[in-house]
Design a protein around this motif. Structure first.
Motif, short mmCIF file in Angstrom:
data_model
loop_
_atom_site.label_atom_id
_atom_site.label_comp_id
_atom_site.label_asym_id
_atom_site.label_seq_id
_atom_site.Cartn_x
_atom_site.Cartn_y
_atom_site.Cartn_z
N ARG A 178 24.83 -44.44 -13.51
CA ARG A 178 23.84 -43.36 -13.56
C ARG A 178 24.55 -42.03 -13.77
NH1 ARG A 178 18.72 -44.41 -12.02
NH2 ARG A 178 18.29 -46.43 -11.06
N LYS A 179 24.01 -41.22 -14.62
CA LYS A 179 24.57 -39.89 -14.81
C LYS A 179 23.47 -38.92 -15.20
CE LYS A 179 26.25 -40.94 -19.49
NZ LYS A 179 27.48 -40.97 -20.34
N THR A 180 23.76 -37.64 -14.97
CA THR A 180 22.79 -36.59 -15.26
C THR A 180 23.05 -36.03 -16.65
OG1 THR A 180 22.66 -36.02 -12.92
CG2 THR A 180 21.88 -34.38 -14.49
N GLN A 181 22.00 -35.98 -17.45
CA GLN A 181 22.12 -35.43 -18.80
C GLN A 181 21.03 -34.39 -19.04
OE1 GLN A 181 21.94 -38.65 -21.62
NE2 GLN A 181 24.12 -39.13 -21.43
N THR A 182 21.32 -33.49 -19.97
CA THR A 182 20.31 -32.51 -20.38
C THR A 182 19.36 -33.19 -21.36
OG1 THR A 182 21.87 -30.67 -20.13
CG2 THR A 182 19.91 -30.28 -21.48
N GLN A 183 18.10 -33.29 -20.96
CA GLN A 183 17.11 -33.97 -21.79
C GLN A 183 16.26 -33.00 -22.62
OE1 GLN A 183 18.49 -37.01 -21.61
NE2 GLN A 183 16.47 -37.95 -21.54
N ASP A 184 16.15 -31.77 -22.13
CA ASP A 184 15.29 -30.81 -22.82
C ASP A 184 15.68 -29.41 -22.35
OD1 ASP A 184 13.34 -29.75 -24.41
OD2 ASP A 184 11.64 -30.53 -23.25
N TYR A 185 15.02 -28.40 -22.91
CA TYR A 185 15.23 -27.01 -22.50
C TYR A 185 13.88 -26.33 -22.28
CZ TYR A 185 20.13 -27.40 -23.83
OH TYR A 185 21.46 -27.77 -23.91
N ALA A 186 13.82 -25.52 -21.25
CA ALA A 186 12.64 -24.70 -20.98
C ALA A 186 12.89 -23.30 -21.52
CB ALA A 186 12.35 -24.64 -19.49
N GLN A 187 11.94 -22.77 -22.27
CA GLN A 187 12.09 -21.45 -22.88
C GLN A 187 11.44 -20.40 -21.98
OE1 GLN A 187 11.91 -21.28 -27.23
NE2 GLN A 187 10.87 -23.26 -27.17
N PHE A 188 12.20 -19.33 -21.72
CA PHE A 188 11.74 -18.26 -20.84
C PHE A 188 11.77 -16.93 -21.59
CE2 PHE A 188 12.22 -21.38 -17.64
CZ PHE A 188 11.46 -20.97 -16.54
N CYS A 189 10.84 -16.07 -21.19
CA CYS A 189 10.78 -14.71 -21.73
C CYS A 189 10.36 -13.78 -20.61
CB CYS A 189 9.80 -14.64 -22.90
SG CYS A 189 9.50 -12.95 -23.50
N ASP A 190 11.20 -12.80 -20.30
CA ASP A 190 10.89 -11.78 -19.29
C ASP A 190 10.56 -10.46 -19.97
OD1 ASP A 190 11.42 -13.59 -17.33
OD2 ASP A 190 13.12 -12.51 -16.44
N LEU A 191 9.46 -9.86 -19.55
CA LEU A 191 9.10 -8.50 -20.00
C LEU A 191 9.29 -7.56 -18.82
CD1 LEU A 191 5.79 -9.35 -21.92
CD2 LEU A 191 8.10 -9.12 -22.87
N HIS A 192 10.09 -6.52 -19.00
CA HIS A 192 10.46 -5.63 -17.92
C HIS A 192 9.54 -4.41 -17.85
CE1 HIS A 192 14.91 -7.17 -17.75
NE2 HIS A 192 14.02 -8.09 -17.45
N LEU A 193 9.03 -4.17 -16.65
CA LEU A 193 8.21 -2.98 -16.38
C LEU A 193 8.88 -2.19 -15.26
CD1 LEU A 193 4.68 -4.72 -16.25
CD2 LEU A 193 5.78 -3.67 -18.24
N PRO A 194 9.93 -1.45 -15.56
CA PRO A 194 10.68 -0.75 -14.49
C PRO A 194 9.86 0.30 -13.75
CG PRO A 194 11.48 -0.09 -16.65
CD PRO A 194 10.57 -1.26 -16.87
N SER A 195 8.86 0.89 -14.42
CA SER A 195 8.06 1.89 -13.73
C SER A 195 7.27 1.27 -12.58
CB SER A 195 7.09 2.56 -14.72
OG SER A 195 6.18 1.62 -15.27
N ARG A 196 7.11 -0.05 -12.62
CA ARG A 196 6.42 -0.77 -11.54
C ARG A 196 7.39 -1.64 -10.74
NH1 ARG A 196 0.50 -2.19 -13.53
NH2 ARG A 196 0.28 -0.81 -15.30
N ASN A 197 8.68 -1.54 -11.08
CA ASN A 197 9.71 -2.38 -10.46
C ASN A 197 9.32 -3.85 -10.56
OD1 ASN A 197 12.24 -2.66 -9.10
ND2 ASN A 197 11.15 -3.14 -7.19
#
Length: 360
Positions: free
Chosen positions: A237-256
């Protein structure tokens, strides 16, 4: 006259020594003993860089054993003084704050690395070859973790020497609010998202696109346990990367605040119809349509996409990453450092770079 200079130094009569050396420099400036005593005069006058330069030159150019030994002793004294001053400065800096922090090096061109490496080596007490290898050229490099006061001490020296870097408290990143976006529900003069807050409460948030100062994108690996044959034909048994999750952060510093979208958690069939016939498209196609819809809303906003090379410099920092709540809600059988690494990257952009748009 050299004997008179030596006697003056023994009596600590540096005024007389200086007058004698001034005359000797006119008569025999290349004399190694003259050069040695000039270095000593620089040393006692606090001109340590000038003294070090002459001591090192004497080690390269003279074969006089006595001069060589005394030049080495002079260098040793200078190093001990530098070390004592460094320790005092670090103690003072860490006494002001003991918060955990990170020191990050920013990328340089090959030409910049050539100029910066010797200065970086001197400040961080490395050999020049190692210093050149450490300085990044692709993206940010997490160089050191520790008390932020000490990191600030080194960071200020590096910045003054032309080595681009910054430092940040981990606690400051933890204070940023993160909202998990489920879908966009309206977009006109103002835009509304349906999202969950850090207490997992469902609600909505209305903002103006002009509030967004940065967009951070990255791929997070999805791991699975698989069964494979080893070299002897036995199951393992071994651990492998099967897929990737795509992330996107939008920054609103005026609201922290950070609005966090991911292609597994976004509800493409709800709210605004951003992707046509969303239910029939693949998640990947829907995500691509969503990113294409967002980009024109913030045409002047920088996209930060160098998460992977940064992650490669931070994934082994398990203890530090353990202090970071990732706000990543992927189904995982085991915890992974990739999740807090992404939140650290996005948080560093949020705190240090959104206003001036410097390189990533």
């Amino acid at each position: 006259m050299i004997e008179q200079v030596s006697t003056a130094f023994e009596r600590k009569d540096y005024h007389t020594a200086a007058k004698l050396l001034k005359q000797l420099l006119k008569e025999s400036p290349e004399n190694p003993w003259v050069q040695f005593y000039v270095a000593q005069l620089h040393e006692v006058s606090g001109k340590r860089q000038e003294a070090e330069k002459i001591y090192r030159q004497l080690l390269r150019t003279t074969s006089n054993t006595k001069i060589v030994n005394q030049a080495r002793q002079g260098l040793q004294r200078l190093q001990e003084i530098d070390q004592e001053e460094r320790q005092r400065a670090i103690f003072k800096a860490t006494s002001q704050t003991s918060q955990l922090g990170v020191l990050v090096l920013e990328p340089l061109s090959l030409e910049q690395k050539t100029l910066a490496a010797p200065k970086f080596a001197q400040i961080m007490q490395l050999d020049p070859y190692t210093a050149r290898l450490v300085l990044p050229s692709r993206g940010w490099r997490l160089y050191r973790t520790g008390q932020v006061g000490e990191l600030q001490f080194y960071g200020q020296q590096l910045q003054q020497a032309g080595v681009p870097c910054f430092w940040t408290e981990i606690a400051a990143i933890q204070q940023i609010q993160v909202f998990q976006v489920k879908h966009f529900s309206a977009s006109d003069l103002e835009t509304t998202v349906v999202c969950r807050n850090q207490e997992n409460q469902l609600g909505s948030l209305t903002f103006n696109w002009s509030e967004v100062t940065a967009k951070v994108v990255g791929l997070l690996p999805i791991f699975e346990q698989v069964v494979d044959l080893d070299l002897r034909g036995k199951l393992q048994r071994k651990t492998q990367t099967q897929d990737y999750a795509q992330f996107c952060d939008l920054h609103l510093p005026s609201r922290n605040s950070i609005l966090r979208l991911d292609h597994h958690g976004y509800k493409f069939t709800e709210g605004l119809e951003i992707a046509s016939q969303a239910s029939q498209n693949t998640i990947t196609k829907n995500w691509h349509s969503l990113m294409q819809w967002i980009s024109p809303q913030i045409p002047q906003v920088k996209t930060w996409s160098n998460f992977k090379p940064f992650a490669e410099t931070v994934l082994d920092q398990t203890e530090m990453l353990g202090n970071i709540q990732s706000h990543i809600h992927l189904f995982r059988r085991e915890k992974t450092n990739w999740d807090p690494a992404f939140h650290l990257y996005s948080g560093l952009v949020f705190l240090n770079k959104t206003k001036n748009g410097r390189g990533n």
